[in-house]
Design a protein around this motif. Structure first.
Motif, PDB file in Angstrom:
ATOM      1  N   PRO A   7      83.422  70.402  57.005  1.00 47.10           N
ATOM      2  CA  PRO A   7      83.137  71.215  58.192  1.00 47.10           C
ATOM      3  C   PRO A   7      83.810  72.589  58.117  1.00 47.10           C
ATOM      4  O   PRO A   7      84.783  72.779  57.394  1.00 47.10           O
ATOM      5  CB  PRO A   7      83.735  70.389  59.332  1.00 47.10           C
ATOM      6  CG  PRO A   7      84.843  69.625  58.690  1.00 47.10           C
ATOM      7  CD  PRO A   7      84.365  69.320  57.296  1.00 47.10           C
ATOM      8  N   ASP A   8      83.274  73.505  58.869  1.00 48.77           N
ATOM      9  CA  ASP A   8      83.878  74.827  58.993  1.00 48.77           C
ATOM     10  C   ASP A   8      85.257  74.666  59.629  1.00 48.77           C
ATOM     11  O   ASP A   8      85.413  73.887  60.570  1.00 48.77           O
ATOM     12  CB  ASP A   8      82.986  75.698  59.885  1.00 48.77           C
ATOM     13  CG  ASP A   8      83.433  77.133  59.928  1.00 48.77           C
ATOM     14  OD1 ASP A   8      84.558  77.388  60.405  1.00 48.77           O
ATOM     15  OD2 ASP A   8      82.663  78.000  59.486  1.00 48.77           O
ATOM     16  N   PRO A   9      86.276  75.370  59.136  1.00 50.61           N
ATOM     17  CA  PRO A   9      87.617  75.248  59.710  1.00 50.61           C
ATOM     18  C   PRO A   9      87.672  75.522  61.215  1.00 50.61           C
ATOM     19  O   PRO A   9      88.540  74.999  61.912  1.00 50.61           O
ATOM     20  CB  PRO A   9      88.434  76.285  58.942  1.00 50.61           C
ATOM     21  CG  PRO A   9      87.707  76.499  57.673  1.00 50.61           C
ATOM     22  CD  PRO A   9      86.259  76.268  57.983  1.00 50.61           C
ATOM     23  N   GLU A  10      86.730  76.307  61.712  1.00 54.23           N
ATOM     24  CA  GLU A  10      86.680  76.622  63.145  1.00 54.23           C
ATOM     25  C   GLU A  10      86.385  75.383  63.996  1.00 54.23           C
ATOM     26  O   GLU A  10      86.661  75.369  65.188  1.00 54.23           O
ATOM     27  CB  GLU A  10      85.618  77.693  63.418  1.00 54.23           C
ATOM     28  CG  GLU A  10      85.812  78.981  62.648  1.00 54.23           C
ATOM     29  CD  GLU A  10      87.045  79.745  63.099  1.00 54.23           C
ATOM     30  OE1 GLU A  10      87.307  79.798  64.311  1.00 54.23           O
ATOM     31  OE2 GLU A  10      87.726  80.302  62.226  1.00 54.23           O
ATOM     32  N   LYS A  11      85.817  74.346  63.390  1.00 57.01           N
ATOM     33  CA  LYS A  11      85.472  73.125  64.133  1.00 57.01           C
ATOM     34  C   LYS A  11      86.702  72.305  64.511  1.00 57.01           C
ATOM     35  O   LYS A  11      86.607  71.396  65.328  1.00 57.01           O
ATOM     36  CB  LYS A  11      84.505  72.271  63.327  1.00 57.01           C
ATOM     37  CG  LYS A  11      83.233  73.000  62.995  1.00 57.01           C
ATOM     38  CD  LYS A  11      82.062  72.271  63.479  1.00 57.01           C
ATOM     39  CE  LYS A  11      80.839  73.070  63.058  1.00 57.01           C
ATOM     40  NZ  LYS A  11      79.720  72.823  63.813  1.00 57.01           N
ATOM     41  N   GLY A  12      87.840  72.588  63.880  1.00 58.86           N
ATOM     42  CA  GLY A  12      89.083  71.937  64.274  1.00 58.86           C
ATOM     43  C   GLY A  12      89.499  70.765  63.412  1.00 58.86           C
ATOM     44  O   GLY A  12      88.772  70.299  62.532  1.00 58.86           O
TER      45      GLY A  12
END
Length: 116
Positions: free
Chosen positions: A74-79
């Motif tokens: 997942p994108d790091p922004e997803k947590g």
């Protein structure tokens, strides 16, 4: 008949060890989060820079007979929760998988120079 030295390759455990020592020598931090198969486990890198998540990268074979790093997960922004779920799924389907956390400037480039 002796084995052809050109067929020799480093084990996953050796590659992870080299990565960790080289990272420490460069002033970074590396730790094994999940220890996989010592000989041929896939290596997954959780890249950070100054404690900030940069993403996951997997060491995969390329078509030229070598290896490269490719972004996965997942994108790091997803947590953190999305990251933990992804890692749990990957470990469920591949129990031989290594997960290494690497905290150093430009971690993707650093790892590629070391293990690819």
């Amino acid at each position: 008949m002796p084995a052809d030295p050109s067929d020799a390759r480093l084990t996953s455990a050796m590659l992870v060890g080299v990565l960790m020592r080289r990272c420490a020598a460069a002033g970074g931090f590396a730790t094994v989060l999940v220890k996989g198969d010592a000989v041929s486990g896939v290596i997954l890198l959780q890249a950070l820079e100054n404690g900030r998540e940069q993403g996951l990268f997997e060491r995969v074979p390329d078509y030229a007979g070598g290896y490269r790093l490719t972004r996965c997960g997942p994108d790091p922004e997803k947590g953190a929760e999305a990251m933990a779920q992804y890692l749990a799924r990957r470990r469920g389907s591949d129990p031989d998988l290594w997960v290494v956390e690497l905290d150093i400037a430009d971690a993707e480039r650093f790892a590629a120079e070391t293990i690819c």
